[in-house]
Scaffold this motif. Structure first.
Motif, short mmCIF file in Angstrom:
data_model
loop_
_atom_site.label_atom_id
_atom_site.label_comp_id
_atom_site.label_asym_id
_atom_site.label_seq_id
_atom_site.Cartn_x
_atom_site.Cartn_y
_atom_site.Cartn_z
N ALA A 64 9.39 3.21 6.05
CA ALA A 64 8.73 2.65 4.53
C ALA A 64 8.14 3.90 4.14
CB ALA A 64 7.82 1.54 4.55
N ALA A 65 7.40 4.29 4.70
CA ALA A 65 6.37 5.27 3.50
C ALA A 65 7.43 7.15 3.39
CB ALA A 65 5.70 6.31 4.98
N VAL A 66 8.19 7.20 4.65
CA VAL A 66 9.11 7.91 4.33
C VAL A 66 10.32 7.88 3.65
CG1 VAL A 66 10.93 9.17 6.16
CG2 VAL A 66 8.93 8.36 7.18
N THR A 67 10.90 6.57 3.47
CA THR A 67 11.67 6.53 2.24
C THR A 67 11.45 6.05 0.92
OG1 THR A 67 11.60 3.97 2.82
CG2 THR A 67 12.80 5.26 4.14
N ARG A 68 10.53 6.00 0.77
CA ARG A 68 9.32 5.66 -0.64
C ARG A 68 10.16 6.86 -1.23
NH1 ARG A 68 4.59 2.19 -0.08
NH2 ARG A 68 5.51 0.77 1.40
#
Length: 67
Positions: free
Chosen positions: A63-67
Motif C-alpha cells: 500500500a505504501a509503495v503503490t500510493r
C-alpha cells in the motif's frame, strides 16, 4: 486449530518472522514487478501464508509503495 497444531504443521521452509522481515522489501518489489517471488523465496511465501502479522506488513508495504 490450536497453537501447537499450527506449530506442528508449519512448513519446514518457513523463513520465520526475522527472515521474512529482512527480505520483505525484495519480495514485495518482485511481486509488484509481476514476478513470482514465491518461486524465488519459498520460505518467505510459506511464512506469509501462516503469519498474519507478517502478511499485514507485506500488505502495508504494498500500500505504501503503490500510493
Amino acid at each position: 486449530m490450536n497453537g501447537l497444531e499450527r506449530f506442528l504443521r508449519t512448513d519446514p521452509r518457513d523463513a520465520g518472522c526475522a527472515g521474512t522481515r529482512r527480505w520483505l522489501h525484495v519480495y514485495v518489489e518482485a511481486l509488484l514487478a509481476g514476478d513470482e517471488p514465491e518461486l524465488r523465496h519459498p520460505g518467505i511465501a510459506a511464512h506469509l501464508r501462516d503469519c498474519p502479522p507478517c502478511a499485514q506488513e507485506r500488505d502495508g508495504l504494498i500500500a505504501a509503495v503503490t500510493r
